[in-house]
Design a protein around this motif. Structure first.
Motif, PDB file in Angstrom:
ATOM      1  N   LEU A   1       0.861  -1.393   0.076  1.00 29.30           N
ATOM      2  CA  LEU A   1       0.066  -0.042  -0.149  1.00 29.30           C
ATOM      3  C   LEU A   1       0.879   1.418   0.050  1.00 29.30           C
ATOM      4  CD1 LEU A   1      -3.015  -0.968   2.647  1.00 29.30           C
ATOM      5  CD2 LEU A   1      -2.883  -0.989   0.064  1.00 29.30           C
ATOM      6  N   ASP A   2       1.904   1.287   0.611  1.00 35.87           N
ATOM      7  CA  ASP A   2       2.826   2.484   0.806  1.00 35.87           C
ATOM      8  C   ASP A   2       3.298   2.759  -0.604  1.00 35.87           C
ATOM      9  OD1 ASP A   2       2.253   2.910   3.432  1.00 35.87           O
ATOM     10  OD2 ASP A   2       3.917   1.990   4.288  1.00 35.87           O
ATOM     11  N   GLN A   3       3.880   1.651  -1.159  1.00 40.11           N
ATOM     12  CA  GLN A   3       4.615   1.649  -2.592  1.00 40.11           C
ATOM     13  C   GLN A   3       3.246   2.121  -3.456  1.00 40.11           C
ATOM     14  OE1 GLN A   3       4.876  -0.596  -0.469  1.00 40.11           O
ATOM     15  NE2 GLN A   3       6.859  -1.891  -0.891  1.00 40.11           N
TER      16      GLN A   3
ATOM     17  N   MET B   1      -6.048  11.149  -2.663  1.00 37.19           N
ATOM     18  CA  MET B   1      -5.033  10.341  -3.039  1.00 37.19           C
ATOM     19  C   MET B   1      -5.364   9.176  -2.482  1.00 37.19           C
ATOM     20  SD  MET B   1      -1.442  12.468  -2.993  1.00 37.19           S
ATOM     21  CE  MET B   1      -1.448  14.088  -3.805  1.00 37.19           C
ATOM     22  N   GLN B   2      -5.776   9.101  -1.208  1.00 38.34           N
ATOM     23  CA  GLN B   2      -6.100   7.960  -0.522  1.00 38.34           C
ATOM     24  C   GLN B   2      -7.314   7.209  -0.915  1.00 38.34           C
ATOM     25  OE1 GLN B   2      -4.758   6.172   1.960  1.00 38.34           O
ATOM     26  NE2 GLN B   2      -3.435   7.518   2.966  1.00 38.34           N
ATOM     27  N   THR B   3      -8.140   8.227  -1.382  1.00 36.29           N
ATOM     28  CA  THR B   3      -9.609   7.490  -2.088  1.00 36.29           C
ATOM     29  C   THR B   3      -8.998   6.784  -3.294  1.00 36.29           C
ATOM     30  OG1 THR B   3     -10.995   9.358  -1.312  1.00 36.29           O
ATOM     31  CG2 THR B   3     -11.787   8.295  -3.150  1.00 36.29           C
TER      32      THR B   3
ATOM     33  N   ALA C   1     -16.633   7.829  -6.017  1.00 35.21           N
ATOM     34  CA  ALA C   1     -16.100   8.004  -4.794  1.00 35.21           C
ATOM     35  C   ALA C   1     -15.720   9.327  -4.461  1.00 35.21           C
ATOM     36  CB  ALA C   1     -14.877   6.992  -4.262  1.00 35.21           C
ATOM     37  N   ILE C   2     -14.976   9.916  -5.653  1.00 33.63           N
ATOM     38  CA  ILE C   2     -14.423  11.392  -5.417  1.00 33.63           C
ATOM     39  C   ILE C   2     -15.668  12.373  -5.472  1.00 33.63           C
ATOM     40  CG2 ILE C   2     -13.411  13.117  -6.672  1.00 33.63           C
ATOM     41  CD1 ILE C   2     -11.259  11.046  -7.419  1.00 33.63           C
ATOM     42  N   VAL C   3     -16.619  12.095  -6.412  1.00 34.13           N
ATOM     43  CA  VAL C   3     -17.690  12.978  -6.282  1.00 34.13           C
ATOM     44  C   VAL C   3     -18.546  12.948  -4.926  1.00 34.13           C
ATOM     45  CG1 VAL C   3     -20.132  13.108  -7.263  1.00 34.13           C
ATOM     46  CG2 VAL C   3     -17.927  12.741  -8.804  1.00 34.13           C
TER      47      VAL C   3
END
Length: 204
Positions: free
Chosen positions: A2-4, A32-34, A86-88
């Protein structure tokens, strides 16, 4: 992993997110997390549904690595649709604004992932870590689940799949011939060898 993967998103988000006036600075990381959640969730859904063949084809670069080719890949297209939605919903952006972010960031992230998975000199991503993480996170070694994910990497090393590759990967998927409860457990984990073979040979 996940970090990469988040690192790849950050690398490809400077203009689309950080410098985007539609995204407040305080929400840059959340957007970014989304995206990260949409990518990993989309991959996980495919893996757990048994579409290993589709993931293998995508991560091996068989669908191409340029933006238009990647966005036409059904797995990537599904991830993009979910990410836009999701962003909306989370940030109140318009569909066009969210779509612009996703179409700018997602191909670069997936393209970089493909490049890293296929580069033997880059240890940040490989089939073992990527698919192992998608199928449970603790199945990264053959001894823990009977599924050696590196078999997939070696199967694609020559750029194509043949019957010998299928037998080798298939044997690994089924734990080298595991039967009974162990086999049922592996099938419940989402690895469907029948679906893999059906997909390769045009089955439904």
């Amino acid at each position: 992993m996940l970090d990469q993967l988040l690192g790849l998103i950050k690398e490809n988000s400077q203009q689309a997110i950080v410098q985007n006036p539609a995204v407040p600075d305080s929400q840059n990381t959340e957007v970014m997390q989304t995206l990260l959640g949409s990518i990993t969730g989309g991959f996980q859904q495919q893996a757990q549904a048994g579409n290993i063949q589709g993931l293998m084809g995508l991560l091996s670069g068989n669908s191409g690595s340029n933006a238009s080719s990647l966005m036409n890949n059904p797995i990537v297209a599904s991830i993009a649709t979910n990410a836009i939605s999701a962003i909306v919903q989370k940030f109140g952006l318009s569909n066009s604004a969210a779509g612009g972010i996703v179409s700018s960031v997602l191909p670069g992230v997936i393209g970089s992932l493909i490049s890293k998975v296929g580069n033997p000199n880059d240890s940040s991503f490989d089939f073992n870590s990527v698919l192992g993480g998608l199928l449970g996170g603790n199945q990264t070694q053959s001894g823990s689940s009977g599924f050696d994910f590196n078999q997939i990497g070696s199967a694609l090393a020559d750029g194509k799949l043949d019957m010998n590759d299928l037998i080798r990967v298939g044997g690994s998927l089924m734990g080298g011939g595991a039967k009974g409860a162990d086999q049922d457990k592996q099938q419940q984990g989402g690895v469907d060898l029948g679906g893999l073979l059906g997909g390769l040979f045009g089955g439904k």
